[in-house]
Design a protein around this motif. Structure first.
Motif, short mmCIF file in Angstrom:
data_model
loop_
_atom_site.label_atom_id
_atom_site.label_comp_id
_atom_site.label_asym_id
_atom_site.label_seq_id
_atom_site.Cartn_x
_atom_site.Cartn_y
_atom_site.Cartn_z
N GLU A 83 21.37 -17.09 -11.65
CA GLU A 83 20.65 -17.01 -12.91
C GLU A 83 20.77 -18.31 -13.71
O GLU A 83 19.85 -18.69 -14.43
CB GLU A 83 21.16 -15.84 -13.75
N SER A 84 21.92 -18.99 -13.56
CA SER A 84 22.09 -20.25 -14.29
C SER A 84 21.18 -21.33 -13.73
O SER A 84 20.73 -22.22 -14.46
CB SER A 84 23.55 -20.71 -14.22
N VAL A 85 20.90 -21.26 -12.42
CA VAL A 85 20.03 -22.25 -11.79
C VAL A 85 18.56 -21.90 -12.05
O VAL A 85 17.73 -22.79 -12.23
CB VAL A 85 20.32 -22.34 -10.29
N GLU A 86 18.25 -20.61 -12.08
CA GLU A 86 16.87 -20.18 -12.28
C GLU A 86 16.80 -19.12 -13.39
O GLU A 86 16.54 -17.94 -13.12
CB GLU A 86 16.30 -19.62 -10.98
N PRO A 87 17.05 -19.49 -14.63
CA PRO A 87 17.01 -18.50 -15.72
C PRO A 87 15.60 -17.98 -15.94
O PRO A 87 14.61 -18.71 -15.79
CB PRO A 87 17.50 -19.30 -16.93
N GLN A 88 15.51 -16.70 -16.28
CA GLN A 88 14.22 -16.07 -16.53
C GLN A 88 13.91 -16.12 -18.02
O GLN A 88 14.65 -15.57 -18.84
CB GLN A 88 14.25 -14.61 -16.04
N GLY A 129 32.28 -12.25 -35.01
CA GLY A 129 31.61 -10.97 -34.84
C GLY A 129 30.10 -11.02 -34.91
O GLY A 129 29.44 -9.99 -34.74
N LEU A 130 29.52 -12.22 -35.12
CA LEU A 130 28.08 -12.34 -35.27
C LEU A 130 27.56 -13.44 -34.35
O LEU A 130 27.89 -14.62 -34.52
CB LEU A 130 27.72 -12.67 -36.73
N TRP A 131 26.74 -13.04 -33.37
CA TRP A 131 26.25 -13.96 -32.34
C TRP A 131 24.73 -13.94 -32.33
O TRP A 131 24.11 -12.91 -32.62
CB TRP A 131 26.78 -13.53 -30.96
N LEU A 132 24.12 -15.06 -31.98
CA LEU A 132 22.66 -15.10 -31.95
C LEU A 132 22.14 -16.19 -31.03
O LEU A 132 22.89 -17.05 -30.58
CB LEU A 132 22.09 -15.29 -33.36
N ARG A 133 20.83 -16.11 -30.77
CA ARG A 133 20.11 -17.11 -29.99
C ARG A 133 18.62 -16.82 -30.12
O ARG A 133 18.23 -15.69 -30.49
CB ARG A 133 20.50 -17.09 -28.52
N PRO A 134 17.76 -17.80 -29.81
CA PRO A 134 16.33 -17.51 -29.78
C PRO A 134 16.01 -16.43 -28.76
O PRO A 134 16.63 -16.37 -27.68
CB PRO A 134 15.72 -18.86 -29.38
N ALA A 135 15.06 -15.58 -29.08
CA ALA A 135 14.71 -14.46 -28.19
C ALA A 135 13.70 -14.92 -27.14
O ALA A 135 12.53 -14.50 -27.14
CB ALA A 135 14.15 -13.31 -29.02
N ASN A 136 14.15 -15.77 -26.23
CA ASN A 136 13.26 -16.30 -25.18
C ASN A 136 13.81 -16.07 -23.79
O ASN A 136 13.30 -16.63 -22.81
CB ASN A 136 13.03 -17.79 -25.39
N LEU A 137 14.86 -15.25 -23.65
CA LEU A 137 15.49 -15.03 -22.35
C LEU A 137 15.30 -13.60 -21.87
O LEU A 137 15.32 -12.65 -22.66
CB LEU A 137 17.00 -15.30 -22.42
N ARG A 138 15.12 -13.47 -20.56
CA ARG A 138 15.16 -12.16 -19.90
C ARG A 138 16.45 -12.13 -19.07
O ARG A 138 16.64 -12.97 -18.20
CB ARG A 138 13.96 -11.97 -18.97
N PRO A 208 22.22 -23.64 -23.00
CA PRO A 208 21.74 -22.54 -23.84
C PRO A 208 20.33 -22.06 -23.48
O PRO A 208 19.92 -21.00 -23.96
CB PRO A 208 21.78 -23.11 -25.26
N VAL A 209 19.59 -22.80 -22.66
CA VAL A 209 18.22 -22.44 -22.26
C VAL A 209 17.38 -22.12 -23.50
O VAL A 209 16.85 -21.02 -23.67
CB VAL A 209 18.21 -21.26 -21.26
N LEU A 210 17.27 -23.08 -24.38
CA LEU A 210 16.51 -22.91 -25.61
C LEU A 210 15.03 -23.14 -25.38
O LEU A 210 14.64 -23.82 -24.43
CB LEU A 210 17.03 -23.90 -26.66
#
Length: 247
Positions: A83-88, A129-138, A208-210
């Protein structure tokens, strides 16, 4: 690791065996192929066989007849590596994943494990206790993580590119990626290439696959992934060469 050079420690016999099996699909090889393949990377046969025995005893490998395969635990590691090599990814529409840890009273070891799991899911910690990232990953979420967090969708008021640069050390990651890529592409010795390729995989796990619009210019992640994808073919050739007796 400095951006202008890369100093990597040689891989142990165990690490070389794991690299060959993690690159194989399915993750199993005849023992004779493993021994010959690792020998071609500069590790003696007696050392390889001792490593295989220890890895079977430790539960890293399962040996049946004349074949060794990865244990279930390491098959999961292979999945994460793939998955790290080919993130969806999916189209980003400005929304962010927001994950809140809802359990309390966890011990230090449990807290550290959860932090590692969330970072592995490519989230960044805004505060405890609070984590986030752009919602662009499957990607799939482990049940043991889902059971202790709540999921939300948010649109931070802070400018997204500024927020991303605050959450992740993007310049440092890119500098290391470029140094690794240069080290890998200029190496000719098979053992050195394997060591560099293993470092590339570890580094991609921290990408981070942004979305493209949040990244600095000349982001090197795609080039790093292409280099490792090509190396997978090289690893396969190494195993096939061992099987046919080529040197």
């Amino acid at each position: 690791m400095r951006s202008d050079s890369v100093k990597l420690r040689p891989l142990s016999a165990r690490s070389v065996v794991l690299s060959l099996l993690l690159g194989a699909h399915p993750p199993e090889l005849p023992v004779t192929d493993l021994v010959r393949g690792v020998e071609r990377l500069g590790v003696s046969e007696p050392t390889v066989r001792v490593a295989l025995s220890r890895m079977v005893a430790a539960g890293d490998l399962v040996r049946t007849d004349a074949v060794c395969r990865l244990s279930d635990r390491l098959v999961d590691r292979q999945r994460r590596q793939d998955e790290s090599v080919e993130p969806q990814t999916k189209a980003w529409r400005g929304q962010w994943e927001l994950v809140v840890i809802t359990t309390t009273g966890r011990g230090p070891a449990d807290r550290a494990e959860l932090r590692s799991d969330l970072a592995g899911l490519r989230l960044a910690e805004l505060r405890e206790g609070l984590w986030l990232r752009p919602a662009n990953l499957r990607r799939s979420w482990p049940e043991h993580v889902n059971s202790v967090v709540e999921h939300f969708t948010a649109r931070p008021e802070e400018e997204p590119k500024v927020l991303a640069a605050r959450l992740w050390p993007l310049a440092e990651w890119a500098a290391t990626a470029k140094a690794l890529l240069n080290h890998f592409t200029t190496a000719s010795d098979p053992a050195v290439r394997l060591t560099a390729a293993a470092a590339i995989v570890r580094h991609l796990l921290a990408d981070p696959v942004l979305p493209a619009e949040l990244l600095p210019a000349d982001w090197p992640a795609d080039a790093l992934r292409e280099a490792y994808a090509g190396y997978r073919v090289e690893l396969g050739d190494l195993a096939r060469g061992a099987r046919s007796g080529l040197t």
